[in-house]
Design a protein around this motif. Structure first.
Motif, short mmCIF file in Angstrom:
data_model
loop_
_atom_site.label_atom_id
_atom_site.label_comp_id
_atom_site.label_asym_id
_atom_site.label_seq_id
_atom_site.Cartn_x
_atom_site.Cartn_y
_atom_site.Cartn_z
N SER A 37 0.85 -1.20 0.00
CA SER A 37 0.00 0.00 0.00
C SER A 37 0.88 1.24 0.00
CB SER A 37 -0.84 0.06 1.27
OG SER A 37 -1.70 -1.01 1.37
N THR A 43 -2.28 8.06 1.48
CA THR A 43 -3.51 8.11 0.66
C THR A 43 -4.42 9.25 1.14
OG1 THR A 43 -3.33 5.75 0.27
CG2 THR A 43 -5.46 6.76 -0.22
N GLU A 113 0.96 4.59 -3.96
CA GLU A 113 1.42 3.20 -4.15
C GLU A 113 2.61 3.15 -5.11
OE1 GLU A 113 -1.60 3.78 -3.22
OE2 GLU A 113 -2.05 2.18 -1.81
N PHE A 178 -4.29 -1.88 -4.74
CA PHE A 178 -5.25 -0.78 -4.81
C PHE A 178 -5.38 -0.10 -6.16
CE2 PHE A 178 -5.59 3.95 -3.56
CZ PHE A 178 -6.97 3.96 -3.39
N ARG A 192 -11.10 2.48 -1.45
CA ARG A 192 -10.21 2.61 -0.30
C ARG A 192 -9.98 1.25 0.36
NH1 ARG A 192 -8.55 7.37 2.09
NH2 ARG A 192 -7.09 5.87 2.95
N GLU A 193 -8.76 1.07 0.81
CA GLU A 193 -8.33 -0.17 1.48
C GLU A 193 -8.32 -1.36 0.52
OE1 GLU A 193 -7.04 0.31 4.37
OE2 GLU A 193 -7.87 2.33 4.57
N GLY A 194 -8.23 -1.06 -0.77
CA GLY A 194 -8.36 -2.13 -1.76
C GLY A 194 -7.12 -2.98 -1.99
N SER A 195 -6.03 -2.72 -1.26
CA SER A 195 -4.82 -3.51 -1.50
C SER A 195 -4.99 -4.99 -1.17
CB SER A 195 -3.67 -2.99 -0.65
OG SER A 195 -3.32 -1.71 -1.05
N1 ASP Z 1 -3.56 3.03 0.19
C1 ASP Z 1 -4.94 2.71 -0.03
C2 ASP Z 1 -5.79 3.20 1.12
O1 ASP Z 1 -5.25 3.67 2.11
C3 ASP Z 1 -5.17 1.26 -0.28
C4 ASP Z 1 -4.91 0.36 0.89
O2 ASP Z 1 -4.24 0.75 1.84
O3 ASP Z 1 -5.35 -0.79 0.86
O4 ASP Z 1 -6.98 3.15 1.03
#
Ligand code: ASP
Ligand code: MG
Length: 412
Positions: A37, A43, A113, A178, A192-195
């Motif tokens: 990430s 982000t 990223e 992501f 978001r948080e897609g990694s």
């Molecule tokens: N960097 C991105 C985020 O904070 C993806 C991730 O962390 O999964 O949403």
């Protein structure tokens, strides 16, 4: 092969990157896909850049951009890398005022990223490991649903399998979670948080032996340690349980992570990056019983939308498809549904899409809503546990089955 995914918290500074190296070496650094990430809170910072630009606050945007670059330069220097020669730094913000907010968002936010993975790839290479950097915007093909792009699995799998099975491929591939890209070369993001989701897709395409998510918690816990002081580790759980936990709002894994792994029976480990030899949690199918401790999951920032027909000829079945069509088109994420003879209530995440959706719903229904709500899901509940949870809280709505209770409560 194995897939390792490192989240922002695990690579928030130079020490984190060194720790990543240690973890990668633990297993002999063979046939490893390392998905990373953006570093720390990058982000969020990039999101602020976009917001400033959209509000014509160019100076603030530039100052924020420079801060982000400086943050990465400091980490590079601490790792003994040369900013500018080891890693190319983009001076200009990739922003195009003729394009939509969401399209610009993806071009700018994906930089987090791209930066983190270049730093990590070059660092690992300089430590003598056999490493290659992959550029997901060219490999993971998506449509142009900006900020929530859908992955074209067939194209992506073919490209990624070809890259992986190349003779002489270095042992370790470092790449971005992501982010992906369209056929015409625009960068996209997967939400978001897609990694985690990226890691799962790569595991699926490459028939990984396992996928491991390295996190700043001991594994999957039965409650959020920031809220609940006495948490317990759930050592193993089934795919289905993990989906439900993620869907209920547990911030352990992205909800889309499980399906690609379940389809190929690939186990998912969630392990602490601070203690890499610890067992953590294992999500799999075989030999894993139901979770036998109560699990508390909070889903914050909820809004309860209640609809009733404008006339009195209410036929619930006929309205349902209309309601869910509007909900789907406006990208609302439903967390709970309840109906009575004359109303239907839908609880959703209170996102930026809600106002437009409310307007659309109002064309067909009388609509009321309550916001500033949180949804507490308790899995493995008992009557005593439920009473305790209700104590002192204002309950807007509750749904209980024998083992699961869901309480929609007001924030206060
Ligand atoms: N960097 C991105 C985020 O904070 C993806 C991730 O962390 O999964 O949403
Ligand atoms: Mg993150």
């Amino acid at each position: 092969m194995k897939v390792y995914k490192f989240g922002g918290a695990s690579v928030k500074d130079a020490a984190g990157v060194r720790n990543l190296e240690k973890i990668v070496r633990l297993e002999g650094a063979q046939d490893l896909m390392v998905v990373v990430s953006a570093m720390g809170k990058t982000t969020n910072a990039l999101e602020r850049v976009i917001e400033y630009l959209a509000n014509d606050e160019e100076e603030k945007a530039l100052a924020q951009w420079v801060d982000i670059i400086d943050f990465h330069v400091a980490i590079m220097k601490e790792l003994g890398l040369q900013p500018g020669s080891d890693i190319r730094l983009q001076g200009e913000i990739p922003y195009d005022p003729t394009k939509s907010y969401d399209q610009n968002y993806d071009q700018v936010v994906s930089m987090g990223e791209l930066l983190s993975t270049q730093i990590i790839a070059v660092y690992l290479l300089k430590q003598g490991l056999s490493v290659e950097w992959w550029n997901m915007p060219k490999l993971l093909r998506t449509d142009d649903t900006w900020r929530e792009a859908h992955v074209d699995d067939e194209t992506s799998a073919a490209t990624i399998q070809a890259g992986w099975s190349r003779p002489q491929r270095p042992n370790i591939v470092v790449t971005q979670g992501f982010i992906g890209g369209t056929a015409d070369g625009q960068r996209t993001t997967l939400g978001r948080e897609g990694s985690d989701y990226t890691a799962a897709l790569l595991g699926n395409y490459l028939d990984a032996e396992s996928v491991t998510i390295w996190k700043d918690v001991p594994g999957i816990l039965n409650a959020d340690p920031r809220i609940e002081p006495n948490t317990r580790l759930i050592p193993s759980l089934r795919y289905q349980d993990a989906v439900e936990l993620a869907y209920s709002g547990a911030q352990v894994i992205h909800p889309k992570t499980i399906k690609p792994l379940e389809n190929k029976h690939i186990p998912l480990f969630v392990k602490p990056f601070g203690d890499p030899t610890a067992a953590g949690s294992c999500i799999a199918e075989d030999g894993v019983g139901p979770i036998n401790i109560p699990v508390y999951i909070w889903r914050k920032n909820q809004i309860l939308i209640t609809m009733r027909p404008k006339d009195f000829a209410f036929v619930l079945e006929e309205s349902l498809s209309e309601i869910f069509d509007i909900i789907h088109r406006h990208r609302l994420k439903v967390s709970l549904i309840q109906s009575s003879a004359v109303t239907i209530s839908v609880c959703v995440d209170n996102t930026r899409f809600v106002p437009d959706a409310l307007q659309a719903l109002r064309q067909h229904f009388k609509v009321n809503y309550n916001d500033h709500l949180s949804l507490l899901t308790i899995r493995g509940t008992t009557p005593e546990i439920l009473e305790q949870a209700k104590d002192g809280r204002t309950i807007m709505l509750s749904q209980t089955t024998r083992r699961t209770a869901r309480l929609l409560v007001t924030d206060n």
